[in-house]
Design a protein around this motif. Structure first.
Motif, PDB file in Angstrom:
ATOM      1  N   MET A  27      22.002   7.850  -5.227  1.00  0.00           N
ATOM      2  CA  MET A  27      21.236   6.624  -5.066  1.00  0.00           C
ATOM      3  C   MET A  27      21.074   6.351  -3.573  1.00  0.00           C
ATOM      4  SD  MET A  27      22.626   4.129  -8.025  1.00  0.00           S
ATOM      5  CE  MET A  27      21.266   3.894  -9.121  1.00  0.00           C
ATOM      6  N   ARG A  28      19.967   5.684  -3.240  1.00  0.00           N
ATOM      7  CA  ARG A  28      19.687   5.323  -1.848  1.00  0.00           C
ATOM      8  C   ARG A  28      19.184   3.888  -1.784  1.00  0.00           C
ATOM      9  NH1 ARG A  28      17.425   9.767   1.380  1.00  0.00           N
ATOM     10  NH2 ARG A  28      18.781  11.550   1.071  1.00  0.00           N
ATOM     11  N   ILE A  29      19.613   3.175  -0.754  1.00  0.00           N
ATOM     12  CA  ILE A  29      19.161   1.805  -0.504  1.00  0.00           C
ATOM     13  C   ILE A  29      18.242   1.825   0.705  1.00  0.00           C
ATOM     14  CG2 ILE A  29      19.872  -0.523   0.185  1.00  0.00           C
ATOM     15  CD1 ILE A  29      22.563   0.106  -1.219  1.00  0.00           C
ATOM     16  N   GLY A  30      17.152   1.051   0.639  1.00  0.00           N
ATOM     17  CA  GLY A  30      16.234   0.943   1.766  1.00  0.00           C
ATOM     18  C   GLY A  30      15.939  -0.508   2.075  1.00  0.00           C
ATOM     19  N   TYR A  31      15.678  -0.781   3.347  1.00  0.00           N
ATOM     20  CA  TYR A  31      15.330  -2.131   3.801  1.00  0.00           C
ATOM     21  C   TYR A  31      14.015  -2.061   4.558  1.00  0.00           C
ATOM     22  CZ  TYR A  31      15.205  -6.299   6.663  1.00  0.00           C
ATOM     23  OH  TYR A  31      14.806  -7.456   7.264  1.00  0.00           O
ATOM     24  N   GLY A  32      13.142  -3.024   4.302  1.00  0.00           N
ATOM     25  CA  GLY A  32      11.879  -3.098   5.025  1.00  0.00           C
ATOM     26  C   GLY A  32      11.550  -4.526   5.390  1.00  0.00           C
ATOM     27  N   SER A  33      10.838  -4.680   6.481  1.00  0.00           N
ATOM     28  CA  SER A  33      10.376  -6.015   6.879  1.00  0.00           C
ATOM     29  C   SER A  33       9.004  -5.882   7.527  1.00  0.00           C
ATOM     30  CB  SER A  33      11.358  -6.670   7.851  1.00  0.00           C
ATOM     31  OG  SER A  33      11.391  -5.963   9.071  1.00  0.00           O
ATOM     32  N   ASP A  34       8.271  -6.976   7.476  1.00  0.00           N
ATOM     33  CA  ASP A  34       6.949  -6.993   8.098  1.00  0.00           C
ATOM     34  C   ASP A  34       6.601  -8.439   8.425  1.00  0.00           C
ATOM     35  OD1 ASP A  34       4.641  -5.771   9.106  1.00  0.00           O
ATOM     36  OD2 ASP A  34       3.551  -5.995   7.225  1.00  0.00           O
ATOM     37  N   ALA A  35       5.706  -8.616   9.380  1.00  0.00           N
ATOM     38  CA  ALA A  35       5.212  -9.943   9.750  1.00  0.00           C
ATOM     39  C   ALA A  35       3.773  -9.800  10.212  1.00  0.00           C
ATOM     40  CB  ALA A  35       6.058 -10.545  10.861  1.00  0.00           C
ATOM     41  N   HIS A  36       2.958 -10.791   9.869  1.00  0.00           N
ATOM     42  CA  HIS A  36       1.561 -10.817  10.297  1.00  0.00           C
ATOM     43  C   HIS A  36       1.184 -12.240  10.688  1.00  0.00           C
ATOM     44  CE1 HIS A  36       0.087  -6.780   9.138  1.00  0.00           C
ATOM     45  NE2 HIS A  36       1.001  -6.857   8.193  1.00  0.00           N
ATOM     46  N   ALA A  37       0.295 -12.347  11.638  1.00  0.00           N
ATOM     47  CA  ALA A  37      -0.240 -13.644  12.039  1.00  0.00           C
ATOM     48  C   ALA A  37      -1.255 -14.123  11.004  1.00  0.00           C
ATOM     49  CB  ALA A  37      -0.906 -13.536  13.409  1.00  0.00           C
ATOM     50  N   LEU A  38      -1.366 -15.433  10.872  1.00  0.00           N
ATOM     51  CA  LEU A  38      -2.398 -16.021  10.017  1.00  0.00           C
ATOM     52  C   LEU A  38      -3.675 -16.185  10.831  1.00  0.00           C
ATOM     53  CD1 LEU A  38      -0.215 -18.618   8.147  1.00  0.00           C
ATOM     54  CD2 LEU A  38      -1.657 -16.907   7.038  1.00  0.00           C
ATOM     55  N   ALA A  39      -4.828 -16.015  10.165  1.00  0.00           N
ATOM     56  CA  ALA A  39      -6.115 -16.103  10.854  1.00  0.00           C
ATOM     57  C   ALA A  39      -7.178 -16.650   9.908  1.00  0.00           C
ATOM     58  CB  ALA A  39      -6.539 -14.723  11.355  1.00  0.00           C
ATOM     59  N   ALA A  40      -8.146 -17.336  10.483  1.00  0.00           N
ATOM     60  CA  ALA A  40      -9.280 -17.839   9.705  1.00  0.00           C
ATOM     61  C   ALA A  40     -10.182 -16.676   9.308  1.00  0.00           C
ATOM     62  CB  ALA A  40     -10.070 -18.859  10.526  1.00  0.00           C
ATOM     63  N   GLY A  41     -10.884 -16.836   8.206  1.00  0.00           N
ATOM     64  CA  GLY A  41     -11.848 -15.839   7.777  1.00  0.00           C
ATOM     65  C   GLY A  41     -11.251 -14.631   7.078  1.00  0.00           C
ATOM     66  N   ARG A  42      -9.989 -14.722   6.708  1.00  0.00           N
ATOM     67  CA  ARG A  42      -9.320 -13.626   6.005  1.00  0.00           C
ATOM     68  C   ARG A  42      -8.805 -14.128   4.657  1.00  0.00           C
ATOM     69  NH1 ARG A  42      -8.633  -8.320   8.004  1.00  0.00           N
ATOM     70  NH2 ARG A  42      -6.665  -8.336   6.884  1.00  0.00           N
ATOM     71  N   ARG A  43      -8.744 -13.234   3.655  1.00  0.00           N
ATOM     72  CA  ARG A  43      -8.137 -13.579   2.371  1.00  0.00           C
ATOM     73  C   ARG A  43      -6.625 -13.497   2.520  1.00  0.00           C
ATOM     74  NH1 ARG A  43      -8.919  -9.842  -1.877  1.00  0.00           N
ATOM     75  NH2 ARG A  43      -8.558  -8.288  -0.299  1.00  0.00           N
ATOM     76  N   LEU A  44      -5.908 -14.344   1.785  1.00  0.00           N
ATOM     77  CA  LEU A  44      -4.452 -14.276   1.761  1.00  0.00           C
ATOM     78  C   LEU A  44      -4.039 -13.501   0.518  1.00  0.00           C
ATOM     79  CD1 LEU A  44      -1.673 -14.943   2.838  1.00  0.00           C
ATOM     80  CD2 LEU A  44      -1.805 -17.146   1.638  1.00  0.00           C
ATOM     81  N   VAL A  45      -3.543 -12.280   0.740  1.00  0.00           N
ATOM     82  CA  VAL A  45      -3.105 -11.412  -0.349  1.00  0.00           C
ATOM     83  C   VAL A  45      -1.617 -11.155  -0.173  1.00  0.00           C
ATOM     84  CG1 VAL A  45      -3.392  -9.169  -1.461  1.00  0.00           C
ATOM     85  CG2 VAL A  45      -5.377 -10.308  -0.441  1.00  0.00           C
ATOM     86  N   LEU A  46      -0.849 -11.460  -1.212  1.00  0.00           N
ATOM     87  CA  LEU A  46       0.596 -11.252  -1.198  1.00  0.00           C
ATOM     88  C   LEU A  46       1.010 -10.593  -2.506  1.00  0.00           C
ATOM     89  CD1 LEU A  46       1.599 -14.752   0.208  1.00  0.00           C
ATOM     90  CD2 LEU A  46       1.721 -12.580   1.447  1.00  0.00           C
TER      91      LEU A  46
END
Length: 158
Positions: free
Chosen positions: A1-20
């Protein structure tokens, strides 16, 4: 078995869809990025690749590569899941958290988990998606962006 960790960050901006987590959330701002900038899915992809020692999301889906411009992060997740399977890995579970001041994400968390599970080829009960507020602290608390963290467990397929 293996454990993994990930992280990410993005700025918010006008004119873009919010997809999560592959779910479009009704909000006046979206996340800035080369693809759809789905910060949650990006964190999960990075955790998966890390657990299997296959590099990073940036190595596999570079923001300098025109193939990924506007790409659905769920498509990138499906490609990652396929690569893991070729390498002999199976996803056991995913635990992920989105950090955002607003909008309120609680009504969407179940849909996000279900969409992600489908692309991970696991039952929805193996995917946990949570949301946390930065309580007004820092750039995330000022509503300048969103971040996500993910932990995954992989098992070698027999």
């Amino acid at each position: 078995m293996r454990i993994g960790y990930g992280s990410d960050a993005h700025a918010l901006a006008a004119g873009r869809r919010l997809v999560l987590g592959g779910v479009e959330v009704d909000f006046e701002l979206g996340l800035e990025g080369h693809s759809d900038a789905d910060v949650l899915t990006h964190a999960i992809i990075d955790a998966l690749l890390g657990a299997a020692a296959l590099g990073t999301i940036g190595e596999h889906f570079s923001d300098e590569d025109p193939r990924w411009l506007g790409a659905s992060s769920l498509d990138l997740l499906a490609l990652t899941t396929q690569q893991l399977a070729r390498e002999g890995w199976r996803v056991e579970n995913v635990d992920a958290t989105i950090t955002a001041q607003r909008p309120k994400l609680a009504p969407h968390l179940g849909s996000m988990a279900a969409r992600l599970a489908g692309h991970l080829r696991v039952e929805p009960s193996r995917v946990s998606v949570k949301a946390s507020s930065p309580e007004g602290l820092g750039a995330l608390g000022r509503g300048e962006g969103m971040a996500a963290q993910a932990v995954v467990l992989l098992e070698r397929q027999p």
